[in-house]
Design an enzyme around this catalytic site. Structure first.
Site, PDB file in Angstrom:
ATOM      1  N   LYS A 133     -15.440  69.170  61.898  1.00  0.00           N
ATOM      2  CA  LYS A 133     -14.408  68.092  62.297  1.00  0.00           C
ATOM      3  C   LYS A 133     -13.071  68.693  62.715  1.00  0.00           C
ATOM      4  O   LYS A 133     -12.385  67.676  63.522  1.00  0.00           O
ATOM      5  CB  LYS A 133     -13.933  67.641  60.840  1.00  0.00           C
ATOM      6  N   SER A 162     -23.247  71.799  59.188  1.00  0.00           N
ATOM      7  CA  SER A 162     -21.933  70.964  59.445  1.00  0.00           C
ATOM      8  C   SER A 162     -20.779  71.523  58.701  1.00  0.00           C
ATOM      9  O   SER A 162     -19.552  71.169  59.277  1.00  0.00           O
ATOM     10  CB  SER A 162     -22.093  69.614  59.772  1.00  0.00           C
TER      11      SER A 162
END
Length: 505
Positions: A54, A308
């Protein structure tokens, strides 16, 4: 849409992420590759400074907000990873950042945002509540709202993951499996892949209880889910973005949904490959690849999976460990009914053979029959039928509960109660070396003179195993029982007068 894909590819090439983000390794996983029959590479976004991809989207978006944001500040809504990315980027650019987070956000994530210089405001019970509060704040104050996935600059920042994959790969990539929530990462990676390697399949990986993209694809438009399973909280959104959905229609070749148990098994796989504990969302892509391999849908060539993020709460690790073997098909959980008579316990254990027991729970309740809850290590999927057949041949009534959510989540922790009755009961704790067959050795060595009224064992992965065992003493022959227990050769402690035992057992 082809024009938009090439435009997004250009934005990815120009994205300003590396003032804050790292180029993460594309790591071959040899053991996984051998097991799955194709080369498997892990794209290690868990190695970012904020432990998630992110930071890329946040950094790229923040690089372009200019003087307006410097004056008015920015705001965002997030339960964790996007919040940390915004906070870190805002500090770098000298911009005030206010992050709206659900009240249910774990304290570790709130503290992480504040440690990076972000202000936090806890609002509502869900991301949607926090998002609406952030939008209201932006409207009232002029602060710039930065969406976690449904903005071009954010998508372009996430797309640099895809650019790095193709720069780092030494061979043609047949498929990239991408964890998918709001769709920013899969849109960015997919757009870059289709621009530079159209033959590479892009597979969106989603939790079964938060399948926003698959649901939208089936409906032909974004759909708001009535309920979202928050287990993989990093991808637990109620609705895919409008912009990301438009990209996904052109760049995603398939959607694979996976169960929470399969996600836990993939967390274990990644730990064994990297010695890193990732968050559930960080393992969704690998779980999807495993599912495709089992179903015969995975390509034979090189496959990349996105790891992730690793923003996992410590108190969730135990739950993931407990569910991993069930998810991998390497443990079965079943109930069994045996007659309440001497020797029945031993007959049951003998029917299990030399298989390793992971859990064994029993409490005397009925004078005619005993109900057991048992966990058993098995070979991946293939041994389940053999176990059930062996129990049937031993006249043991058994029910496979491996897929029963109630049993996995609650029942295995609740088997117990008081052993009422006129016969005296004593309780002992036994420690034995945790090696294959040790529990069976203990069970078969018990003298059949005493009826077992309580039994609990759970494999915790330690060097020693611990059993709590209750015995009925119709003749109060405690000394003879202890002589029998000591003869087995394992350390034994009496717990009959333990306050917890007296209260609950």
């Amino acid at each position: 849409m082809r024009h938009e894909i090439h435009d997004l590819r250009a934005r990815i090439d120009a994205a300003r992420v590396y003032e804050l983000a790292r180029r993460t390794p594309l790591q071959l996983a040899p053991r996984l590759s051998e097991e799955l029959g194709r080369r498997v590479f892990l794209k290690r976004e868990d190695l970012q400074d904020v432990f998630s991809f992110k930071i890329r989207g946040a950094a790229n978006r923040m690089a372009g907000v200019g003087e307006i944001a410097t004056a008015q500040g920015v705001c965002a809504a997030s339960a964790g990873n996007h919040a940390q990315g915004i906070a870190m980027s805002a500090r770098h650019y000298g911009i005030d950042a206010l992050i709206f987070m659900p009240i249910t956000t774990p304290p570790i994530k709130v503290r992480a945002v504040e440690a990076l210089g972000g202000q936090t405001r806890l609002v509502g019970d869900s991301y949607d509540d926090a998002c609406q509060a952030a939008l209201d704040h932006a409207k009232a104050t002029g602060a710039i709202f930065i969406h976690p996935f449904d903005e071009l600059d954010v998508i372009a920042g996430q797309g640099t993951v895809g650019k790095e994959i193709f720069e780092q790969a030494s061979h043609t990539i047949d498929a990239i499996y991408v964890c998918t929530g709001g769709g920013g990462l899969v849109s960015g990676i997919g757009a870059y892949a289709k621009a530079v390697s159209p033959g590479t399949r892009i597979i969106a990986a989603e939790p079964r209880g938060a399948a926003t993209l698959k649901t939208a694809m089936a409906a032909g438009q974004p759909v708001t889910l009535d309920h979202v399973d928050g287990f993989a909280d990093g991808v637990a959104v109620r609705r895919i973005g409008s912009l990301t959905y438009d990209f996904c229609r052109d760049v995603v070749d398939g959607c694979v949904t996976v169960s929470n148990d399969e996600i836990c098994a993939a967390v274990r796989d990644i730990f064994e490959a990297t010695r890193t504990v990732v968050e559930p969302a960080g393992a969704v892509a690998l779980a999807a690849l495993r599912r495709d391999v089992v179903d015969g849908h995975a390509p034979q060539g090189d496959c990349v999976v996105t790891v992730s993020g690793a923003n996992v709460n410590f108190d969730r690790i135990g739950h993931m460990v407990e569910r991993a073997e069930l998810g991998a098909g390497e443990e079965m959980l079943f109930s069994a009914v045996i007659p309440e008579r001497r020797g029945a316990f031993r007959t049951f254990v003998e029917a299990l053979g030399h298989r390793a027991v992971t859990e064994f729970s029993y409490r005397y309740n009925d004078p005619a029959e005993a109900h057991l809850l048992v966990g058993l290590k098995i070979k991946r999927g293939s041994e389940r039928d053999a176990v059930m057949q062996a129990l049937k041949e031993a006249d043991v009534e058994a029910t496979d509960l491996s897929g029963d959510r109630l049993a996995k989540r609650h029942l295995r922790h609740l088997v117990g109660g008081r052993g009422e009755g006129p016969v005296a009961e004593v309780i002992y704790r036994v420690e034995f070396p945790e090696r294959p067959g040790a529990l069976g050795q203990f069970l078969t060595a018990l003298d059949a003179r005493w009826n077992i009224s309580l039994f609990h064992y759970r494999n915790h992965g330690a060097a020693e195993g611990h059993v709590l065992c209750g015995f009925q003493l119709p003749n109060n022959d405690r000394d003879a029982l202890e002589d029998s227990l000591n003869a087995i050769g394992f350390p034994v402690w009496e717990e009959t007068d333990n306050p917890a035992a007296r209260l609950f057992l």
